[in-house]
Design a protein around this motif. Structure first.
Motif, PDB file in Angstrom:
ATOM      1  N   TYR A 130       0.867  -1.177   0.000  1.00 45.91           N
ATOM      2  CA  TYR A 130       0.000   0.000   0.000  1.00 45.91           C
ATOM      3  C   TYR A 130       0.905   1.229   0.000  1.00 45.91           C
ATOM      4  CZ  TYR A 130      -3.905  -3.012   1.503  1.00 45.91           C
ATOM      5  OH  TYR A 130      -4.857  -3.995   1.593  1.00 45.91           O
ATOM      6  N   GLN A 131       0.823   2.040  -1.017  1.00 43.55           N
ATOM      7  CA  GLN A 131       1.695   3.209  -1.075  1.00 43.55           C
ATOM      8  C   GLN A 131       1.463   4.159   0.098  1.00 43.55           C
ATOM      9  OE1 GLN A 131       1.023   4.796  -5.046  1.00 43.55           O
ATOM     10  NE2 GLN A 131       2.834   3.727  -5.819  1.00 43.55           N
ATOM     11  N   SER A 132       0.227   4.267   0.553  1.00 40.93           N
ATOM     12  CA  SER A 132      -0.088   5.196   1.642  1.00 40.93           C
ATOM     13  C   SER A 132       0.606   4.817   2.945  1.00 40.93           C
ATOM     14  CB  SER A 132      -1.607   5.252   1.867  1.00 40.93           C
ATOM     15  OG  SER A 132      -2.106   3.974   2.243  1.00 40.93           O
ATOM     16  N   LYS A 133       1.034   3.563   3.060  1.00 41.95           N
ATOM     17  CA  LYS A 133       1.692   3.105   4.280  1.00 41.95           C
ATOM     18  C   LYS A 133       3.215   3.198   4.191  1.00 41.95           C
ATOM     19  CE  LYS A 133      -2.077  -0.118   5.353  1.00 41.95           C
ATOM     20  NZ  LYS A 133      -2.447  -1.538   5.618  1.00 41.95           N
ATOM     21  N   ASN A 134       3.713   3.698   3.070  1.00 39.93           N
ATOM     22  CA  ASN A 134       5.160   3.726   2.836  1.00 39.93           C
ATOM     23  C   ASN A 134       5.736   5.137   2.772  1.00 39.93           C
ATOM     24  OD1 ASN A 134       5.536   0.977   2.825  1.00 39.93           O
ATOM     25  ND2 ASN A 134       5.280   0.768   0.616  1.00 39.93           N
ATOM     26  N   THR A 135       5.034   6.095   3.351  1.00 40.16           N
ATOM     27  CA  THR A 135       5.486   7.481   3.269  1.00 40.16           C
ATOM     28  C   THR A 135       6.905   7.658   3.806  1.00 40.16           C
ATOM     29  OG1 THR A 135       3.218   8.304   3.431  1.00 40.16           O
ATOM     30  CG2 THR A 135       4.983   9.850   3.953  1.00 40.16           C
ATOM     31  N   GLN A 136       7.187   7.054   4.943  1.00 42.36           N
ATOM     32  CA  GLN A 136       8.523   7.197   5.521  1.00 42.36           C
ATOM     33  C   GLN A 136       9.595   6.589   4.619  1.00 42.36           C
ATOM     34  OE1 GLN A 136       7.664   9.746   7.970  1.00 42.36           O
ATOM     35  NE2 GLN A 136       9.718   8.909   8.290  1.00 42.36           N
ATOM     36  N   LEU A 137       9.258   5.477   4.007  1.00 41.06           N
ATOM     37  CA  LEU A 137      10.195   4.835   3.078  1.00 41.06           C
ATOM     38  C   LEU A 137      10.499   5.770   1.905  1.00 41.06           C
ATOM     39  CD1 LEU A 137      11.702   2.348   1.891  1.00 41.06           C
ATOM     40  CD2 LEU A 137       9.507   1.644   0.913  1.00 41.06           C
ATOM     41  N   TYR A 138       9.469   6.369   1.328  1.00 38.60           N
ATOM     42  CA  TYR A 138       9.674   7.262   0.187  1.00 38.60           C
ATOM     43  C   TYR A 138      10.464   8.505   0.598  1.00 38.60           C
ATOM     44  CZ  TYR A 138       5.920   4.363  -1.785  1.00 38.60           C
ATOM     45  OH  TYR A 138       5.154   3.306  -2.211  1.00 38.60           O
ATOM     46  N   LYS A 139      10.280   8.947   1.836  1.00 33.18           N
ATOM     47  CA  LYS A 139      11.009  10.129   2.309  1.00 33.18           C
ATOM     48  C   LYS A 139      12.523   9.875   2.340  1.00 33.18           C
ATOM     49  CE  LYS A 139       7.433  12.463   5.021  1.00 33.18           C
ATOM     50  NZ  LYS A 139       6.976  12.849   6.381  1.00 33.18           N
ATOM     51  N   GLU A 140      12.914   8.647   2.592  1.00 27.33           N
ATOM     52  CA  GLU A 140      14.334   8.329   2.592  1.00 27.33           C
ATOM     53  C   GLU A 140      14.939   8.517   1.198  1.00 27.33           C
ATOM     54  OE1 GLU A 140      15.379   4.672   4.611  1.00 27.33           O
ATOM     55  OE2 GLU A 140      13.560   4.789   5.827  1.00 27.33           O
ATOM     56  N   TYR A 141      14.175   8.137   0.194  1.00 26.30           N
ATOM     57  CA  TYR A 141      14.658   8.329  -1.178  1.00 26.30           C
ATOM     58  C   TYR A 141      14.539   9.790  -1.599  1.00 26.30           C
ATOM     59  CZ  TYR A 141      14.999   3.298  -1.613  1.00 26.30           C
ATOM     60  OH  TYR A 141      15.370   1.991  -1.443  1.00 26.30           O
ATOM     61  N   LEU A 142      13.531  10.485  -1.085  1.00 29.01           N
ATOM     62  CA  LEU A 142      13.403  11.914  -1.355  1.00 29.01           C
ATOM     63  C   LEU A 142      14.629  12.667  -0.830  1.00 29.01           C
ATOM     64  CD1 LEU A 142      11.418  14.137  -2.423  1.00 29.01           C
ATOM     65  CD2 LEU A 142      10.672  14.403  -0.043  1.00 29.01           C
ATOM     66  N   SER A 143      15.128  12.243   0.311  1.00 28.96           N
ATOM     67  CA  SER A 143      16.301  12.901   0.896  1.00 28.96           C
ATOM     68  C   SER A 143      17.534  12.724   0.014  1.00 28.96           C
ATOM     69  CB  SER A 143      16.581  12.356   2.301  1.00 28.96           C
ATOM     70  OG  SER A 143      17.019  11.009   2.254  1.00 28.96           O
ATOM     71  N   THR A 144      17.601  11.614  -0.724  1.00 27.59           N
ATOM     72  CA  THR A 144      18.707  11.407  -1.663  1.00 27.59           C
ATOM     73  C   THR A 144      18.704  12.485  -2.737  1.00 27.59           C
ATOM     74  OG1 THR A 144      18.675   9.006  -1.316  1.00 27.59           O
ATOM     75  CG2 THR A 144      19.732   9.794  -3.327  1.00 27.59           C
ATOM     76  N   LEU A 145      17.525  12.813  -3.249  1.00 28.41           N
ATOM     77  CA  LEU A 145      17.406  13.860  -4.266  1.00 28.41           C
ATOM     78  C   LEU A 145      17.711  15.229  -3.664  1.00 28.41           C
ATOM     79  CD1 LEU A 145      14.118  12.672  -6.026  1.00 28.41           C
ATOM     80  CD2 LEU A 145      16.474  12.196  -6.699  1.00 28.41           C
ATOM     81  N   GLU A 146      17.295  15.412  -2.403  1.00 30.60           N
ATOM     82  CA  GLU A 146      17.553  16.689  -1.733  1.00 30.60           C
ATOM     83  C   GLU A 146      19.053  16.918  -1.545  1.00 30.60           C
ATOM     84  OE1 GLU A 146      15.835  19.128   2.133  1.00 30.60           O
ATOM     85  OE2 GLU A 146      15.856  16.933   2.173  1.00 30.60           O
ATOM     86  N   LYS A 147      19.767  15.863  -1.179  1.00 29.64           N
ATOM     87  CA  LYS A 147      21.218  15.980  -0.974  1.00 29.64           C
ATOM     88  C   LYS A 147      21.957  16.296  -2.265  1.00 29.64           C
ATOM     89  CE  LYS A 147      21.221  12.836   2.998  1.00 29.64           C
ATOM     90  NZ  LYS A 147      21.535  11.456   3.460  1.00 29.64           N
ATOM     91  N   LYS A 148      21.355  15.933  -3.381  1.00 27.22           N
ATOM     92  CA  LYS A 148      21.974  16.235  -4.678  1.00 27.22           C
ATOM     93  C   LYS A 148      21.643  17.658  -5.135  1.00 27.22           C
ATOM     94  CE  LYS A 148      21.854  11.418  -6.364  1.00 27.22           C
ATOM     95  NZ  LYS A 148      23.282  11.202  -6.663  1.00 27.22           N
ATOM     96  N   GLY A 149      20.809  18.371  -4.344  1.00 28.78           N
ATOM     97  CA  GLY A 149      20.447  19.741  -4.686  1.00 28.78           C
ATOM     98  C   GLY A 149      19.511  19.852  -5.871  1.00 28.78           C
ATOM     99  N   LEU A 150      18.628  18.844  -6.036  1.00 33.94           N
ATOM    100  CA  LEU A 150      17.781  18.790  -7.225  1.00 33.94           C
ATOM    101  C   LEU A 150      16.318  19.115  -6.948  1.00 33.94           C
ATOM    102  CD1 LEU A 150      19.256  15.523  -8.791  1.00 33.94           C
ATOM    103  CD2 LEU A 150      19.706  17.886  -9.491  1.00 33.94           C
ATOM    104  N   LEU A 151      16.009  19.506  -5.711  1.00 29.30           N
ATOM    105  CA  LEU A 151      14.619  19.768  -5.343  1.00 29.30           C
ATOM    106  C   LEU A 151      14.373  21.253  -5.152  1.00 29.30           C
ATOM    107  CD1 LEU A 151      13.948  16.905  -2.754  1.00 29.30           C
ATOM    108  CD2 LEU A 151      13.579  16.881  -5.230  1.00 29.30           C
ATOM    109  N   SER A 152      13.146  21.649  -5.417  1.00 30.85           N
ATOM    110  CA  SER A 152      12.714  23.017  -5.123  1.00 30.85           C
ATOM    111  C   SER A 152      11.353  22.934  -4.449  1.00 30.85           C
ATOM    112  CB  SER A 152      12.626  23.859  -6.406  1.00 30.85           C
ATOM    113  OG  SER A 152      11.601  23.359  -7.250  1.00 30.85           O
ATOM    114  N   GLU A 153      10.969  23.979  -3.741  1.00 29.51           N
ATOM    115  CA  GLU A 153       9.691  23.974  -3.026  1.00 29.51           C
ATOM    116  C   GLU A 153       8.953  25.278  -3.266  1.00 29.51           C
ATOM    117  OE1 GLU A 153       7.926  23.892   1.545  1.00 29.51           O
ATOM    118  OE2 GLU A 153       9.962  23.150   1.160  1.00 29.51           O
ATOM    119  N   LEU A 154       7.656  25.168  -3.531  1.00 28.68           N
ATOM    120  CA  LEU A 154       6.814  26.337  -3.725  1.00 28.68           C
ATOM    121  C   LEU A 154       5.440  26.031  -3.146  1.00 28.68           C
ATOM    122  CD1 LEU A 154       6.402  29.179  -4.948  1.00 28.68           C
ATOM    123  CD2 LEU A 154       5.635  28.054  -7.052  1.00 28.68           C
ATOM    124  N   ASN A 155       5.024  26.826  -2.176  1.00 32.59           N
ATOM    125  CA  ASN A 155       3.707  26.673  -1.543  1.00 32.59           C
ATOM    126  C   ASN A 155       3.477  25.252  -1.027  1.00 32.59           C
ATOM    127  OD1 ASN A 155       3.085  29.361  -2.177  1.00 32.59           O
ATOM    128  ND2 ASN A 155       2.289  28.786  -4.189  1.00 32.59           N
TER     129      ASN A 155
END
Length: 286
Positions: free
Chosen positions: A88-113
């Motif tokens: 269930y994807q809805s139960k894996n939010t923390q797991l996905y956040k770990e991979y999101l942090s990989t992209l953040e460390k590479k400086g490839l993310l931006s945030e708006l609103n």
């Protein structure tokens, strides 16, 4: 993080926003199932429920039982592969956040609103020229100039309601489920560059795709998506075997004489015979 499943697999991803599968998406599911059974691979059920309106487990199992009624039988291991359940994807939010942090460390993310996005052009700029991306095995010439896709920022995660959007969970799921080939509807071909780049950035191996033809409305080139074309409604008009036979033959390049059952189709299955072009639904062919 969860460990990657050992055995290569394919999957059927269900979004439980409704209570009955549409005949077009079910045709794709039939081809996924036939591919898996022909090549003796596991076919896992996956719940695509990142959006609040899709978090309806009752609907999921209604549609699962609908597939069983149409002859798609799943082994116990295919329903208990992820923490003794399906994914269930809805139960894996923390797991996905770990991979999101990989992209953040590479400086490839931006945030708006409150919406976190991948800077697509920045990601393209760090890709090696010699990387070989996954291809569509029906359309081997399908390729993309990554600098001319028209993509700029790809929405990935909503901080406002703490949920992931489609792309990152899809790529992470496919990696951890050891997906051999991503089998999807033709309307998702344009997502290939996004998913290929995400795999590269996250250190995942590239995979190939099989984009199945769409079943279109009789009067237009829009894909079927209304309740009028649900399996539930079609069962009121036609026997199950006739529906299966029509769906299998309508997207396949072989002139079968008479009705076609699922077991014979699995035995005969050949990827190269799946049509490359979408077709309109025709009730007279059922």
């Amino acid at each position: 993080m969860y460990s990657k499943l050992e055995k290569p697999s394919v999957y059927i991803g269900i979004s439980p926003k409704k209570q009955s599968l549409r005949i077009g998406e079910f045709r794709t599911f039939l081809y996924i199932y036939a591919y898996a059974r022909h090549f003796k691979l596991p076919v896992y059920i996956k719940c695509d429920d990142t959006s609040p309106e899709s978090r309806n487990e009752k609907n999921l199992w209604i549609m699962f039982n609908e597939m069983k009624e149409f002859g798609l039988i799943f082994f116990d291991i295919e329903l208990h592969y992820w923490n003794n359940s399906i994914l269930y994807q809805s139960k894996n939010t923390q797991l996905y956040k770990e991979y999101l942090s990989t992209l953040e460390k590479k400086g490839l993310l931006s945030e708006l609103n409150g919406l976190v996005s991948l800077d697509f052009n920045k990601a393209v700029s760090i890709i090696n020229d010699d990387i070989k991306f996954g291809k569509d095995i029906l359309r081997r010439s399908t390729s993309f100039n990554l600098k001319k896709t028209g993509y700029s920022y790809i929405s990935i995660y909503s901080k406002t309601d703490d949920r992931f959007l489609f792309h990152l969970p899809c790529v992470v799921d496919e990696y951890l489920m050891n997906t051999e080939i991503a089998i999807r509807g033709e309307y998702q071909i344009s997502l290939m560059p996004i998913h290929n780049i995400l795999r590269y950035l996250l250190g995942f191996p590239q995979i190939d795709y099989l984009h199945t033809p769409l079943l279109l409305l009789p009067e237009s080139n829009k894909r079927i998506n209304s309740e009028k074309y649900s399996l539930k409604e079609f069962q009121k008009k036609y026997p199950i075997q006739k529906i299966i036979s029509y769906l299998l033959k309508s997207g396949y390049r072989k002139d079968y004489k008479g009705p076609l059952n699922l077991s014979n189709f699995i035995q005969d299955f050949n990827i190269e015979k799946i049509k490359k072009v979408s077709n309109r639904f025709n009730s007279e062919d059922i």
